[in-house]
Write an enzyme that holds these catalytic residues in place. Structure first.
Site, PDB file in Angstrom:
ATOM      1  CD  GLU A 165      -2.917  -1.112   0.064  1.00 21.71           C
ATOM      2  OE1 GLU A 165      -2.978  -0.103  -0.678  1.00 21.71           O
ATOM      3  OE2 GLU A 165      -3.600  -2.132  -0.134  1.00 21.71           O
ATOM      4  CG  ASN A 167      -0.852   5.162  -1.203  1.00 20.38           C
ATOM      5  OD1 ASN A 167      -1.650   4.762  -2.042  1.00 20.38           O
ATOM      6  ND2 ASN A 167      -1.157   5.281   0.080  1.00 20.38           N
ATOM      7  NE  ARG A 197      -5.493   2.997  -6.649  1.00 24.15           N
ATOM      8  CZ  ARG A 197      -4.829   1.897  -7.000  1.00 24.15           C
ATOM      9  NH1 ARG A 197      -4.686   1.573  -8.274  1.00 24.15           N
ATOM     10  NH2 ARG A 197      -4.325   1.129  -6.080  1.00 24.15           N
TER      11      ARG A 197
END
Ligand SMILES: Nc1ncnc2c1ncn2[C@@H]1O[C@H](COP(=O)(O)OP(=O)(O)OP(=O)(O)O)[C@@H](O)[C@H]1O
Ligand SMILES: [Mg+2]
Lengths: 140, 113
Positions: free
Chosen positions: A45, A49, A103
């Site tokens: 994650e 990002n 997303r």
């Protein structure tokens, strides 16, 4: 204390590389399969990002620094990208600035759920640093 | 990434980790197949995948939005424990049906594998 320090190019191919490197380092603490999967998800994650938001899929460098102290793993993942304007808002479940790119806004929630601590530092146009801590085999 | 079309159902055999990198490939492949074959139902088969992160949620939600208005279903099969956890934390199980195998899902949808 043991440390690991790597830098990778901001590319989607490197997301799996980051997961593998950090989980191999974490293996020294003899984690359970579930703990390994927690760490992999959190790293994925944070790195994703950096790729998608921090550098907006353009070139950049992502720095990963890990330390192991006693039974505690600390992971720091950093980019020098666009930064986050409102960190508190960004951390809310389902909040995303890229809904058009499918997303879901669950990245920070997963980091929070799967790790014991999550700290997010960011400055607009300077970059973002995410620090996560996980205690392994916590049965004291 | 492999896929199979059976009447109005598309089975996607997820190969490897369903992260941002693979998500983009799966989306492209799935959307081409959905357009070409008037797909109504999509089955994601995770037999050869051990990992999914939030990028996978985007893939599944996106395909759900494509088929929900024509009464289609999205199913997920052969999931390991960590993928199931991602599904349940993100609330995906509220809209996606879970089965052990693709043929279980097919028989509920009303097609034979
Ligand atoms: N490294 C970063 N640089 C700049 N902005 C970021 C960064 N990380 C997160 N953000 C911002 O915080 C928001 C929330 O991040 P989070 O990971 O929770 O969701 P997402 O990435 O949008 O969706 P998902 O992770 O579910 O695919 C992002 O939409 C983005 O605006
Ligand atoms: Mg994210």
């Amino acid at each position: 204390m043991e440390t690991l320090s790597v830098q990778i190019e901001s590319k989607s191919e490197n997301e799996s590389l980051a997961r593998v490197i950090v989980s191999a380092f974490a293996a020294r603490l003899d984690p359970t399969l579930e703990e390994i999967s927690d760490i992999k998800t959190a790293v994925s994650e944070a790195v994703t990002n950096c790729v998608i938001h921090g550098y907006e899929e353009k070139d950049g460098i992502i720095r990963i620094e890990c330390t192991i102290e006693d039974n505690e793993l600390t992971i720091n993942i950093k980019d020098e990208g666009v930064g986050i304007e409102d960190i508190e808002k960004a951390r809310q479940p389902m909040y995303t600035t890229k809904r058009d790119k499918e997303r879901s806004g669950m990245g920070f929630s997963f980091m929070e759920i799967f790790m014991d601590e999550l700290k997010v530092e960011s400055e607009v146009n300077k970059g973002t640093a995410v620090t996560m801590v996980k205690k392994i085999g916590n049965i004291s | 990434m492999q896929a199979k079309v059976k009447n109005n159902t598309l089975i996607i055999y997820v190969n490897g980790d369903l992260d941002h990198h693979n998500a983009e490939k799966i989306k492209k492949m799935a959307d081409t197949k959905i357009m070409e074959n008037q797909i109504k139902n999509v089955i994601f088969d995770f037999e050869n995948s051990n990992f999914m992160d939030s990028s996978g949620i985007g893939v599944i939600m996106g395909r759900y939005k494509m088929v929900e208005n024509i009464g289609g279903k999205i199913c997920a099969v052969n999931m390991n424990q960590s993928i199931k956890r991602i599904f349940s934390i993100s609330g995906l199980f509220k809209i996606i049906d879970q089965y052990d195998t693709a043929s279980d899902a097919m028989s509920v949808i009303g097609e034979e594998e």
